[in-house]
Enzyme design. Structure first.
Site, PDB file in Angstrom:
ATOM      1  N   HIS A 135      38.045 -16.515  14.821  1.00 36.66           N
ATOM      2  CA  HIS A 135      39.037 -17.487  14.735  1.00 36.66           C
ATOM      3  C   HIS A 135      40.219 -16.764  13.885  1.00 36.66           C
ATOM      4  O   HIS A 135      41.018 -17.507  13.383  1.00 36.66           O
ATOM      5  CB  HIS A 135      38.726 -18.860  13.872  1.00 36.66           C
ATOM      6  CG  HIS A 135      37.915 -19.400  15.331  1.00 36.66           C
ATOM      7  ND1 HIS A 135      38.312 -20.088  16.449  1.00 36.66           N
ATOM      8  CD2 HIS A 135      36.765 -20.380  15.516  1.00 36.66           C
ATOM      9  CE1 HIS A 135      37.144 -20.364  17.245  1.00 36.66           C
ATOM     10  NE2 HIS A 135      36.725 -20.733  16.257  1.00 36.66           N
ATOM     11  N   ASP A 172      31.041 -18.059  22.941  1.00 34.03           N
ATOM     12  CA  ASP A 172      31.146 -18.953  21.494  1.00 34.03           C
ATOM     13  C   ASP A 172      31.777 -20.084  22.638  1.00 34.03           C
ATOM     14  O   ASP A 172      32.403 -19.662  23.022  1.00 34.03           O
ATOM     15  CB  ASP A 172      31.393 -18.674  20.561  1.00 34.03           C
ATOM     16  CG  ASP A 172      31.330 -19.032  19.695  1.00 34.03           C
ATOM     17  OD1 ASP A 172      30.756 -19.463  18.410  1.00 34.03           O
ATOM     18  OD2 ASP A 172      32.080 -20.515  19.676  1.00 34.03           O
ATOM     19  N   HIS A 174      33.360 -22.397  21.859  1.00 36.98           N
ATOM     20  CA  HIS A 174      35.195 -21.690  20.447  1.00 36.98           C
ATOM     21  C   HIS A 174      36.239 -20.895  20.768  1.00 36.98           C
ATOM     22  O   HIS A 174      35.565 -19.787  21.631  1.00 36.98           O
ATOM     23  CB  HIS A 174      35.406 -22.165  18.881  1.00 36.98           C
ATOM     24  CG  HIS A 174      34.414 -23.261  18.501  1.00 36.98           C
ATOM     25  ND1 HIS A 174      33.169 -23.686  18.459  1.00 36.98           N
ATOM     26  CD2 HIS A 174      34.678 -25.049  18.070  1.00 36.98           C
ATOM     27  CE1 HIS A 174      32.786 -24.690  17.990  1.00 36.98           C
ATOM     28  NE2 HIS A 174      33.852 -25.952  17.760  1.00 36.98           N
TER      29      HIS A 174
HETATM   30  N1  LIG Z   1      33.248 -31.313  13.862  1.00 37.79           N
HETATM   31  C1  LIG Z   1      33.602 -30.320  12.722  1.00 37.79           C
HETATM   32  C2  LIG Z   1      35.203 -29.711  13.101  1.00 37.79           C
HETATM   33  C3  LIG Z   1      35.016 -28.027  13.413  1.00 37.79           C
HETATM   34  N2  LIG Z   1      35.805 -27.512  13.053  1.00 37.79           N
HETATM   35  C4  LIG Z   1      36.070 -25.913  13.402  1.00 37.79           C
HETATM   36  C5  LIG Z   1      35.054 -25.538  14.135  1.00 37.79           C
HETATM   37  C6  LIG Z   1      34.807 -23.681  14.231  1.00 37.79           C
HETATM   38  C7  LIG Z   1      33.562 -23.311  14.916  1.00 37.79           C
HETATM   39  C8  LIG Z   1      33.200 -21.610  14.373  1.00 37.79           C
HETATM   40  S1  LIG Z   1      32.500 -20.843  16.076  1.00 37.79           S
HETATM   41 ZN   LIG Z   2      31.939 -21.416  18.528  1.00 36.36          ZN
END
Ligand SMILES: NCCCNCCCCCS
Ligand SMILES: [Zn+2]
Length: 664
Positions: A135, A172, A174
């Site tokens: 990210h 992943d 995300h």
């Molecule tokens: N529910 C919590 C929100 C988190 N949002 C960020 C997630 C980052 C994942 C990295 S793999």
């Molecule tokens: Zn993730």
């Protein structure tokens, strides 16, 4: 060559120092439980341990701005208040006095892994790191990420090793927007990501995470997004996207190196993903990538927030990298409607860029890309459902099955005057077969007049199949005088009481193959140039290629888009790969096929070849022993009639075989 494992407990030495619900799941224990699971299972001892190192400034600057790097450099000296203040400028991430050090180690570990693979010290490997990377962006930290480990590794590989084409697979849950931004105009780096999206209602809620972000300028076509618009995706959904979207493009792209953003929050039990794919799916996802780039694969940990499924998923991945047999995936039931919509959208968005997707259908009528303004009702529903169903900690799943390595990897049954290829264990000649069995076989043939050496061959085949089924051998190679007769015998006589389901893959011209299977005990897929009448039953599927098996483009397209999905859905206990004489199949394609088929039946593949084809025994043995298949060089555009015929065949068969579905 071995598998590298990078881990340094220093990367566990930072954590969230204040209250922030969005970040509390990113804990040091993620790394600890992953590594401890590898130690406890004995997998870490089988890996080659490579030390972590800090990435240098210039390496970090391959992706990030000097401004950003200089700012992060100051964080070790910040007070708690300063750290909180500094963190506010970014989203869903936290800083800590030691996180800069750990972020350099995380990026440096990825580079160490690239060095180990590119110099041939190891075949493949995995780096267990935190903070994750996918990210983070040119000038910003985001989503628990500080430096973009995999993006830096891709640039580093190109710069230091002159790698021409890098494939980045991001499994992943995300969207690695940081990676997408980095390479969206770069045709030398193909970025593939699937991610929970829910019509832009899931974090990071970006319009550019949708399937229509295909890359920009000269990078158009080299960015593939597959959005998951529902939670609860299962193994079938993941495999469908690999077979119908990623793998055709990946083989056409023909990368020199494969990097995996190995996030395991896409597994069951994860609070972020809320998906239902089981940890053993990562054994198969890894396997399906291992014949690309001559096996040069570097996996770098990204997310994964359920400590139980994370540890299991990491072990499944490492065990596959080590070359162990794959677990059979239970009850695959075809992709869900939403998944089919997503893969149809991704395929249609990319059909203009990839000849392997040329015949993909139009996008579905229901345009799924627009952000649905969820009605108050739906929102309410969601919050109601919030507690009981969304709590993923309650999710339970079976322990992944043990993946035992048979004492013998590859056995051979050959005529006495044929030398056994290196690495194969020759099954002794027929003399050691008890007379009872030979007589049993004799009367099986119902004609006493069967000549001696034919009985010998078949009795040896029987022995081999017995040992395969007993898991004493992983796979085998048999040379016979008449491959068609041997195949009929194996299919009709030798397997009925030994295995439940046999997948027969027949490569090459049809020879008196008048066998029709209807009871489902045998599934025959024949790839040849023969143009024949309609396929005779659900369990006999002829694929005909205009130019025959020597057309590698058409062949691999049929393997990825038809044979693999069928194989996963059929879930055989034995794979019989029959090489008809004069098939013309190219050696590298033959090895790729053997490699890919190892994903089924715990690797129990029996290769049947005719004695006069013994010239290709060496490459067959190499593939059976698990050596990566050579890349399929300069694939031509598949013949339109073949591509079209494949789409039509899939449409016709998808009623019986759901995993062939590519249109909703
Ligand atoms: N529910 C919590 C929100 C988190 N949002 C960020 C997630 C980052 C994942 C990295 S793999
Ligand atoms: Zn993730």
């Amino acid at each position: 060559m071995g598998t590298a494992l990078l881990y340094d407990e220093e990367m566990t030495k930072y954590k969230l120092l204040w209250v922030d619900p969005a970040c509390k799941i990113e804990v040091p224990e993620r790394l600890i439980v992953s590594y401890e699971a590898l130690v406890r299972s004995g997998l870490s001892d089988r890996c080659i341990s490579i030390p972590a190192r800090e990435a240098s400034d210039s390496e970090i600057l391959l992706v990030h701005s000097e401004l950003y790097l200089e700012a992060v450099k100051k964080t070790p000296y910040m007070t708690l208040e300063d750290l909180k203040e500094f963190t506010l400028q970014f989203g869903d991430v936290y800083f800590h006095p030691n996180i800069y050090h750990c972020a350099k180690l995380a990026s440096g570990s990825a580079l160490q892994l690239v060095d180990s693979v590119m110099t041939g010290k190891v075949r493949n490997g995995i780096a267990l790191v935190r903070p994750p990377g996918h990210h983070s962006m040119h000038g910003a930290a985001n989503g628990f990420c500080v430096f973009n480990n995999v993006a830096i590794a891709a640039r580093y590989a190109k710069q230091k090793y002159g790698v021409k084409r890098v494939l980045i697979v991001d499994w992943d849950i995300h969207h690695g927007q940081g990676v997408q931004y980095c390479f969206e105009d770069d045709p030398s780096v193909l970025y593939f990501s699937w991610h929970r999206y829910e019509h832009q209602n899931f974090w990071p809620n970006l319009r550019e995470s949708d399937y229509d972000s295909v890359g920009k300028e000269s990078g158009a076509g080299f960015n593939i997004n597959v959005p998951w618009n529902n939670v609860g995706m299962e193994n079938s959904d993941y495999l469908s996207v690999f077979c119908h979207v990623l793998l055709p493009v990946a083989y056409e792209f023909c990368p020199d190196l494969v990097l995996v953003c190995a996030g395991f929050d896409s597994a069951i039990g994860d609070p972020e993903g809320e998906m239902c794919a089981t940890p053993d799916i990562f054994a198969h996802l890894t396997h399906l990538l291992m014949n690309l780039a001559g096996g040069k694969l570097c996996a770098v940990l990204e997310g994964g927030y359920n400590l139980t499924s994370l540890a299991q998923s990491v072990c499944q991945t490492v065990q596959t990298l080590l070359g162990d047999p794959l677990p059979q995936l239970a009850n695959l039931r075809g992709p869900c409607k939403s998944a089919v919509e997503s893969l149809q959208c991704a395929r249609s968005a990319h059909r203009r860029y990839w000849s392997f997707l040329k015949h993909a259908a139009d996008p579905p009528m229901t345009d799924i890309s627009t952000k649905h303004i969820k009605s108050a009702m739906e929102e309410e529903e969601k919050t109601e459902m919030a507690e009981e169903e969304r709590c993923t900690e309650g999710k339970v799943w079976p322990e992944p099955p043990e993946r035992l390595c048979p004492p013998v990897c590859s056995a051979s049954v050959l005529p006495d005057d044929v030398a056994c290829p290196d690495g194969l264990k020759r099954l002794s000649s027929s003399k050691d077969l008890e007379p009872l069995l030979v007589s049993k076989l004799k009367n099986r043939f119902r004609t006493a007049a069967v000549d001696g050496d034919r009985v010998t061959t078949f009795s040896r085949l029987y022995t081999l199949i017995e040992k395969l089924v007993a898991n004493e051998i992983r796979n085998g190679l048999v040379l016979v005088p008449d491959v068609a007769a041997a195949m009929m015998c194996v299919v009709q006589d030798l397997t009925s009481d030994l295995v439940k389901r046999v997948l027969v893959v027949c490569v090459g011209k049809e020879k008196e193959l008048d066998y029709v299977t209807t009871d489902g005990k045998v599934l025959v897929v024949q790839i040849s140039s023969e143009d024949r009448e309609e396929q005779r039953s659900k369990y006999y599927i002829p694929v005909c290629l205009k130019k025959g098996c020597s057309d590698t483009s058409g062949f691999i397209q049929a393997v990825l888009g038809l044979l693999l999905p069928l194989g996963y859905e059929y879930n055989p206990d034995l794979v019989l790969l029959v090489r008809m004489p004069g098939s013309g199949v190219v050696d590298s394609m033959w090895q790729q096929l053997i490699g890919l088929l190892q994903g089924f039946a715990k690797g129990h593949t029996l290769v049947l070849m005719q004695v006069n084809e013994k010239a290709c025994m060496g490459s067959t043995a190499s593939a059976l022993l698990g050596h990566p298949a050579p890349p399929l060089q300069d694939l031509q555009t598949p013949f339109p009639e073949d591509g079209d015929a494949l789409e039509r065949l899939r449409e016709r068969l998808q009623a019986d075989w759901k995993t062939l579905q590519t249109t909703s």
